[in-house]
Design a protein around this motif. Structure first.
Motif, PDB file in Angstrom:
ATOM      1  N   GLN A 143       1.624  11.631 -10.301  1.00 54.08           N
ATOM      2  CA  GLN A 143       0.964  12.932 -10.268  1.00 54.08           C
ATOM      3  C   GLN A 143       1.991  14.049 -10.446  1.00 54.08           C
ATOM      4  N   GLU A 193       1.721   6.529  -7.062  1.00 56.27           N
ATOM      5  CA  GLU A 193       0.687   7.483  -7.454  1.00 56.27           C
ATOM      6  C   GLU A 193       1.173   8.921  -7.298  1.00 56.27           C
ATOM      7  N   GLU A 194       1.897   9.199  -6.204  1.00 54.30           N
ATOM      8  CA  GLU A 194       2.423  10.543  -5.992  1.00 54.30           C
ATOM      9  C   GLU A 194       3.448  10.901  -7.068  1.00 54.30           C
ATOM     10  N   GLU A 231       0.828  -1.201   0.000  1.00 58.32           N
ATOM     11  CA  GLU A 231       0.000   0.000   0.000  1.00 58.32           C
ATOM     12  C   GLU A 231       0.863   1.253   0.000  1.00 58.32           C
ATOM     13  N   LYS A 232       1.937   1.238   0.775  1.00 56.10           N
ATOM     14  CA  LYS A 232       2.860   2.368   0.821  1.00 56.10           C
ATOM     15  C   LYS A 232       3.526   2.558  -0.552  1.00 56.10           C
ATOM     16  N   GLU A 233       3.921   1.462  -1.179  1.00 53.59           N
ATOM     17  CA  GLU A 233       4.527   1.501  -2.511  1.00 53.59           C
ATOM     18  C   GLU A 233       3.546   2.078  -3.531  1.00 53.59           C
ATOM     19  N   GLN A 234       2.296   1.641  -3.474  1.00 51.17           N
ATOM     20  CA  GLN A 234       1.272   2.129  -4.403  1.00 51.17           C
ATOM     21  C   GLN A 234       1.068   3.630  -4.238  1.00 51.17           C
ATOM     22  N   LYS A 235       1.020   4.080  -2.989  1.00 45.55           N
ATOM     23  CA  LYS A 235       0.840   5.506  -2.733  1.00 45.55           C
ATOM     24  C   LYS A 235       2.025   6.299  -3.276  1.00 45.55           C
ATOM     25  N   SER A 236       3.206   5.781  -3.091  1.00 47.94           N
ATOM     26  CA  SER A 236       4.409   6.438  -3.597  1.00 47.94           C
ATOM     27  C   SER A 236       4.388   6.531  -5.119  1.00 47.94           C
TER      28      SER A 236
END
Length: 115
Positions: free
Chosen positions: A86, A82-83, A75-80
């Motif tokens: 963006q 996505e950021e 989940e942390k990897e996915q958020k990273s």
């Protein structure tokens, strides 16, 4: 790690040699042998073969790393990711598009003031 020296050329571009060259390309810092081979010896088609193999090896390494992560780490990897995506989107934005957006925003503000 097995390497191929520039003096060994010409070589057959078989699977084994492509794998060796791809692994040489992944070494950091860049091997002097790889630099000479890639810049002076390989043809464009041969460079493409090695590049494709490098991409495959990188994909496999990333896949193995992701498979070893816990759910929280994923989940942390996915958020990273996505950021980063963006941020990259905003950096790559077309200047003309930014101007058009600005003009559209001004038009909207004008319409709101009229009401």
């Amino acid at each position: 790690m097995k390497t191929i020296n520039p003096a060994d050329f010409p070589i057959e571009m078989n699977t084994e040699n492509i794998n060796i060259l791809a692994n040489m390309a992944l070494v950091i810092p860049v091997l002097p042998e790889w630099r000479k081979i890639s810049l002076e010896i390989l043809t464009d088609d041969e460079r493409l073969l090695v590049s494709k193999k490098v991409s495959e090896l990188n994909y496999e390494k990333r896949k193995q790393r992701l498979n070893s992560l816990s759910i929280e780490e994923l989940e942390k990897e996915q958020k990273s990711i996505e950021e980063k995506d963006q941020n990259q989107f905003y950096r790559n934005s077309n200047l003309l598009q930014q101007e058009l957006d600005s003009i559209n925003l001004e038009n909207i503000k004008k319409k709101m003031k009229k009401k």
